[in-house]
Design an enzyme around this catalytic site. Structure first.
Site, PDB file in Angstrom:
ATOM      1  N   ASP A   3       0.841  -1.195   0.000  1.00 16.82           N
ATOM      2  CA  ASP A   3       0.000   0.000   0.000  1.00 16.82           C
ATOM      3  C   ASP A   3       0.880   1.251   0.000  1.00 16.82           C
ATOM      4  O   ASP A   3       2.113   1.136   0.065  1.00 16.82           O
ATOM      5  CB  ASP A   3      -0.905  -0.047   1.252  1.00 16.82           C
ATOM      6  CG  ASP A   3      -2.275   0.533   0.978  1.00 16.82           C
ATOM      7  OD1 ASP A   3      -2.416   1.317   0.030  1.00 16.82           O
ATOM      8  OD2 ASP A   3      -3.221   0.208   1.738  1.00 16.82           O
ATOM      9  N   ASP A  10     -10.379   2.637  -3.564  1.00 19.29           N
ATOM     10  CA  ASP A  10     -10.813   1.396  -2.905  1.00 19.29           C
ATOM     11  C   ASP A  10     -12.292   1.148  -3.168  1.00 19.29           C
ATOM     12  O   ASP A  10     -13.098   2.089  -3.133  1.00 19.29           O
ATOM     13  CB  ASP A  10     -10.668   1.531  -1.381  1.00 19.29           C
ATOM     14  CG  ASP A  10      -9.230   1.387  -0.923  1.00 19.29           C
ATOM     15  OD1 ASP A  10      -8.328   1.287  -1.766  1.00 19.29           O
ATOM     16  OD2 ASP A  10      -9.027   1.389   0.309  1.00 19.29           O
TER      17      ASP A  10
END
Ligand SMILES: *[C@@H]1O[C@H](CO)[C@@H](O)[C@H](O)[C@H]1NC(C)=O
Ligand SMILES: *[C@@H]1O[C@H](CO)[C@@H](O)[C@H](O)[C@H]1NC(C)=O
Ligand SMILES: *[C@@H]1O[C@H](CO)[C@@H](O)[C@H](O)[C@H]1NC(C)=O
Ligand SMILES: *[C@@H]1O[C@H](CO)[C@@H](O)[C@H](O)[C@H]1NC(C)=O
Length: 402
Positions: free
Chosen positions: A156, A217
């Protein structure tokens, strides 16, 4: 600054870390969308991010037929770590929630024929505040994951600068390669840089990452699915050519089995993700999933299309004024997948067309309905046909040369 960018570009040119993995889009289960950062094992022991959760999901993957269909990854996301590294600077799993540690979990899932994915973050902290992989920790963390016999890393990008990412993501590719263990590499890099050139260099991503998150997301709602579909189709001319065996665009997890999608919408997500040659990571409770949702996710013809060996991403070819969209994906042996998608919100819509008006130049094709498995018929270029598409639903055909 200018100098540094040039220098980075030079370093980057010599990096090609083709690891031979993920020749077709990866499939499996990833914790994040459904289980987030639920660390409350006292009050919610069945649903907290813990060793037990991954073991139970691994068991379901094996015992309920998922693994046989290709769903062979079980992937950890954020919130697996203890709040601090150990005295040697090594990442450690939270001792309460993962008392046996990640190596034990890797051994367990391997014993069941699965692969284990783990999560890290290029930056000062993970998105939820756990220890990040700063530039000085890249090699150590790669070696830690390799020592644990992990098979995949999602890296990430919270709490990082564009420069940190420009150095860190290629550095991790190099460090993973240097461990000698094949570890598939999922890069969230583009999502943190707007997903588009010139900030994002897709040529470089193809060389160093097996998949990458381009955009926001996913959340448990149809609105979220639509926003992702819209972004991917808006930029399809740029995104479509960069996907292929070993390197995939990742529109994020499947929501199927959760709370936000109707039956029609769940089928639509599955069909569109298959057109996009997207990774198929479920993020749902496999202990309680309904038979209906299982049918969508376990559709063999769908999975065969998603896993087509050519690995060509499909694209939208038509949007009508009546809010019908048509997507096509070219497949091996001159086959095609065709999705008719209704953005309407009124009633089932009768869409009448021909293959010629959908830009086909060859015929005949034999059409199979992907959801029912039934034969639709032999279709010539100019034979007019009608599909009846439910609101926010799809009709999906598999077309083969007879
Ligand atoms: C490392 O990169 C080289 C060069 O691309 C490749 O041949 C090799 O298989 C890679 N090794 C691993 C473990 O990924
Ligand atoms: C990985 O394992 C090797 C061999 O056991 C050990 O020497 C090394 O310190 C370990 N590295 C990490 C980061 O755990
Ligand atoms: C990361 O931490 C360093 C050192 O504390 C700091 O200088 C830097 O601004 C931080 N970067 C981000 C993006 O938060
Ligand atoms: C993108 O990366 C490739 C491969 O590393 C490199 O050859 C190219 O110069 C880069 N493009 C830009 C615009 O920086």
């Amino acid at each position: 600054m200018k100098l540094m960018v040039t220098w980075l570009a030079l370093v980057v040119q010599v990096l090609s870390l083709e690891n031979g993995l993920m020749r077709t889009p990866p499939m499996g289960w990833l914790a994040w969308e459904r289980y987030r950062c639920n660390v409350n094992c006292e009050e919610d022991p069945d649903n907290c991010v813990s060793e037990d959760l991954f073991i139970e999901m691994a068991d379901r993957l094996v015992e309920d037929g998922w693994i046989d269909l290709g769903y062979n990854h079980i992937n950890i996301d954020d919130c697996w770590m203890a709040c601090e590294r150990d005295e040697n600077g090594i990442l450690v799993a939270d001792p309460k929630r993962f008392p046996k540690g990640i190596k034990y979990l890797a051994d367990y899932v391997h014993s069941r024929g699965l692969k284990l994915g783990i999560y890290g973050n290029m930056g000062n902290k993970t998105c939820m505040g756990y220890p990040g992989t700063t530039l000085d920790k890249v090699t150590l963390d790669a070696q830690t994951f390799a020592n644990w016999t992990v098979d995949m890393l999602k890296l990430d990008g919270c709490f990082s600068s564009p420069e940190d990412r420009a150095q860190g993501y290629p550095a991790m590719a190099k460090a993973l390669n240097a461990t000698g263990r094949p570890i598939a590499y999922s890069c969230s890099w583009p999502a943190y840089d707007g997903g588009l050139p010139p900030e994002v260099n897709y040529t470089l991503l193809k060389d160093i990452c097996n998949l990458w998150r381009n955009y926001d997301d996913i959340e448990d709602s149809w609105q979220s699915v639509l926003s992702i579909v819209d972004w991917f189709t808006k930029h399809q001319d740029m995104l479509q050519p960069v996907a292929g065996p070993g390197h995939w665009n990742d529109p994020d997890m499947l929501l199927i089995g959760n709370y936000g999608l109707s039956f029609e919408q769940a089928k639509a997500q599955m069909a569109l993700w298959t057109i996009f040659a997207a990774p198929l990571f479920m993020s749902t409770d496999l202990r309680t999933i309904s038979a209906q949702n299982m049918d969508i996710l376990q559709n063999k013809l769908m999975i065969m299309i998603n896993q087509d060996p050519l690995g060509i991403q499909g694209h939208k070819i038509l949007k009508t004024k009546d809010n019908i969209e048509v997507f096509v994906r070219p497949l091996s042996k001159k086959a095609r997948a065709l999705v008719f998608f209704s953005r309407r919100t009124d009633m089932p819509y009768r869409f009448k067309t021909t293959l010629r008006s959908l830009s086909f130049t060859e015929s005949p094709y034999l059409a199979l309905d992907v959801f029912s498995g039934e034969l639709v018929g032999i279709i010539n270029l100019d034979s007019e046909f009608t599909v009846i598409i439910n609101p926010s639903g799809v009709i999906m055909w598999y077309l083969t040369v007879p």
